[in-house]
Motif scaffolding. Sequence first.
Motif, mmCIF file in Angstrom:
data_model
loop_
_atom_site.group_PDB
_atom_site.id
_atom_site.type_symbol
_atom_site.label_atom_id
_atom_site.label_comp_id
_atom_site.label_asym_id
_atom_site.label_seq_id
_atom_site.Cartn_x
_atom_site.Cartn_y
_atom_site.Cartn_z
ATOM 1 N N ALA A 157 0.832 -1.206 0.000
ATOM 2 C CA ALA A 157 0.000 0.000 0.000
ATOM 3 C C ALA A 157 0.867 1.256 0.000
ATOM 4 C CB ALA A 157 -0.943 -0.011 1.207
ATOM 5 N N LEU A 158 1.922 1.243 0.794
ATOM 6 C CA LEU A 158 2.833 2.392 0.824
ATOM 7 C C LEU A 158 3.497 2.599 -0.535
ATOM 8 C CD1 LEU A 158 4.412 1.812 4.332
ATOM 9 C CD2 LEU A 158 3.144 3.861 3.633
ATOM 10 N N ALA A 159 3.948 1.511 -1.157
ATOM 11 C CA ALA A 159 4.593 1.617 -2.470
ATOM 12 C C ALA A 159 3.608 2.141 -3.510
ATOM 13 C CB ALA A 159 5.159 0.261 -2.891
ATOM 14 N N GLN A 160 2.382 1.618 -3.499
ATOM 15 C CA GLN A 160 1.374 2.072 -4.463
ATOM 16 C C GLN A 160 1.009 3.533 -4.256
ATOM 17 O OE1 GLN A 160 -1.700 -0.864 -3.912
ATOM 18 N NE2 GLN A 160 -0.698 -2.328 -5.274
ATOM 19 N N ALA A 161 1.137 3.999 -3.012
ATOM 20 C CA ALA A 161 0.847 5.405 -2.708
ATOM 21 C C ALA A 161 2.021 6.312 -3.070
ATOM 22 C CB ALA A 161 0.515 5.555 -1.220
ATOM 23 N N GLY A 162 3.132 5.718 -3.509
ATOM 24 C CA GLY A 162 4.297 6.505 -3.902
ATOM 25 C C GLY A 162 5.200 6.898 -2.749
ATOM 26 N N TYR A 163 5.062 6.224 -1.618
ATOM 27 C CA TYR A 163 5.900 6.565 -0.461
ATOM 28 C C TYR A 163 7.363 6.291 -0.770
ATOM 29 C CZ TYR A 163 7.782 6.718 4.248
ATOM 30 O OH TYR A 163 8.524 7.033 5.363
ATOM 31 N N ARG A 164 8.205 7.278 -0.540
ATOM 32 C CA ARG A 164 9.642 7.155 -0.777
ATOM 33 C C ARG A 164 10.435 7.611 0.445
ATOM 34 N NH1 ARG A 164 8.232 4.186 -4.147
ATOM 35 N NH2 ARG A 164 8.204 4.521 -6.376
ATOM 36 N N GLY A 165 9.771 7.699 1.587
ATOM 37 C CA GLY A 165 10.420 8.170 2.804
ATOM 38 C C GLY A 165 11.182 7.061 3.504
ATOM 39 N N THR A 166 11.561 7.348 4.716
ATOM 40 C CA THR A 166 12.362 6.401 5.488
ATOM 41 C C THR A 166 11.486 5.462 6.307
ATOM 42 O OG1 THR A 166 12.525 7.978 7.300
ATOM 43 C CG2 THR A 166 14.297 7.999 5.668
ATOM 44 N N MET A 167 12.092 4.343 6.670
ATOM 45 C CA MET A 167 11.473 3.359 7.555
ATOM 46 C C MET A 167 12.482 2.997 8.621
ATOM 47 S SD MET A 167 9.515 0.652 5.167
ATOM 48 C CE MET A 167 8.208 1.168 4.094
ATOM 49 N N SER A 168 11.993 2.825 9.834
ATOM 50 C CA SER A 168 12.840 2.381 10.940
ATOM 51 C C SER A 168 12.392 1.003 11.373
ATOM 52 C CB SER A 168 12.702 3.316 12.147
ATOM 53 O OG SER A 168 13.238 4.563 11.865
ATOM 54 N N LEU A 169 13.343 0.112 11.518
ATOM 55 C CA LEU A 169 13.066 -1.206 12.061
ATOM 56 C C LEU A 169 13.273 -1.122 13.571
ATOM 57 C CD1 LEU A 169 12.539 -4.245 11.851
ATOM 58 C CD2 LEU A 169 14.985 -4.537 11.427
ATOM 59 N N GLU A 170 12.213 -1.309 14.312
ATOM 60 C CA GLU A 170 12.322 -1.285 15.770
ATOM 61 C C GLU A 170 12.782 -2.659 16.229
ATOM 62 O OE1 GLU A 170 9.109 0.442 17.876
ATOM 63 O OE2 GLU A 170 8.881 2.058 16.426
ATOM 64 N N THR A 171 13.932 -2.701 16.826
ATOM 65 C CA THR A 171 14.594 -3.973 17.146
ATOM 66 C C THR A 171 14.415 -4.346 18.610
ATOM 67 O OG1 THR A 171 16.664 -2.802 17.478
ATOM 68 C CG2 THR A 171 16.287 -3.708 15.297
ATOM 69 N N HIS A 172 13.159 -4.436 19.021
ATOM 70 C CA HIS A 172 12.865 -4.791 20.409
ATOM 71 C C HIS A 172 12.947 -6.300 20.659
ATOM 72 C CE1 HIS A 172 11.565 -0.709 21.262
ATOM 73 N NE2 HIS A 172 10.937 -0.732 20.099
ATOM 74 N N TRP A 173 12.847 -7.097 19.594
ATOM 75 C CA TRP A 173 12.908 -8.552 19.739
ATOM 76 C C TRP A 173 14.336 -8.962 20.069
ATOM 77 C CZ3 TRP A 173 15.199 -12.255 16.253
ATOM 78 C CH2 TRP A 173 14.916 -13.583 16.580
ATOM 79 N N LYS A 174 14.502 -9.801 21.062
ATOM 80 C CA LYS A 174 15.844 -10.199 21.503
ATOM 81 C C LYS A 174 16.046 -11.719 21.448
ATOM 82 C CE LYS A 174 16.834 -5.956 22.637
ATOM 83 N NZ LYS A 174 17.128 -5.109 21.527
ATOM 84 N N GLY A 175 15.269 -12.407 20.634
ATOM 85 C CA GLY A 175 15.333 -13.863 20.590
ATOM 86 C C GLY A 175 16.420 -14.453 19.714
ATOM 87 N N GLY A 176 17.288 -13.642 19.146
ATOM 88 C CA GLY A 176 18.320 -14.139 18.245
ATOM 89 C C GLY A 176 19.634 -14.482 18.916
ATOM 90 N N GLY A 177 19.668 -14.431 20.233
ATOM 91 C CA GLY A 177 20.893 -14.768 20.955
ATOM 92 C C GLY A 177 21.670 -13.560 21.428
ATOM 93 N N SER A 178 21.702 -12.514 20.613
ATOM 94 C CA SER A 178 22.343 -11.255 20.998
ATOM 95 C C SER A 178 21.540 -10.139 20.351
ATOM 96 C CB SER A 178 23.801 -11.202 20.525
ATOM 97 O OG SER A 178 23.861 -11.093 19.109
ATOM 98 N N ALA A 179 21.739 -8.931 20.829
ATOM 99 C CA ALA A 179 21.023 -7.793 20.255
ATOM 100 C C ALA A 179 21.369 -7.632 18.774
ATOM 101 C CB ALA A 179 21.350 -6.525 21.030
ATOM 102 N N GLU A 180 22.658 -7.787 18.442
ATOM 103 C CA GLU A 180 23.078 -7.643 17.048
ATOM 104 C C GLU A 180 22.456 -8.718 16.161
ATOM 105 O OE1 GLU A 180 27.076 -7.603 14.262
ATOM 106 O OE2 GLU A 180 27.302 -7.467 16.424
ATOM 107 N N GLU A 181 22.516 -9.968 16.591
ATOM 108 C CA GLU A 181 21.956 -11.051 15.776
ATOM 109 C C GLU A 181 20.446 -10.935 15.661
ATOM 110 O OE1 GLU A 181 21.565 -14.159 13.227
ATOM 111 O OE2 GLU A 181 23.354 -13.007 13.738
ATOM 112 N N SER A 182 19.792 -10.525 16.727
ATOM 113 C CA SER A 182 18.341 -10.317 16.679
ATOM 114 C C SER A 182 17.991 -9.244 15.657
ATOM 115 C CB SER A 182 17.820 -9.911 18.061
ATOM 116 O OG SER A 182 18.062 -10.928 19.003
#
Length: 99
Positions: free
Chosen positions: A56-81
Amino acid sequence: MRLTEARLLFRMGFRNFPKERIGHVHCKDAVRKADGNVRVGRHGRGIIDYVGQFRALAQAGYRGTMSLETHWKGGGSAEESSRQSFAGMKQLLGKAGAL
């Protein structure tokens, strides 16, 4: 609110929302646990319809930024998660045709 209701509200609300007002998008996924509670999860393995939202964002022509909120910690370390969540986000963006 059930997931199907949330999806419908997103579509209805997004359709009527002035797209020029979207300046930044935050992304964080969620999973529903066996006890019914919702918790943060690895991006791309959760219950949020990000393919639909990214499409929907792409079809609307959105070209702005996106932030990935990295609250999930199940990957063993913060970096790997964060790496796993970023890989999941890229996969969803690809499925949505937004890369």
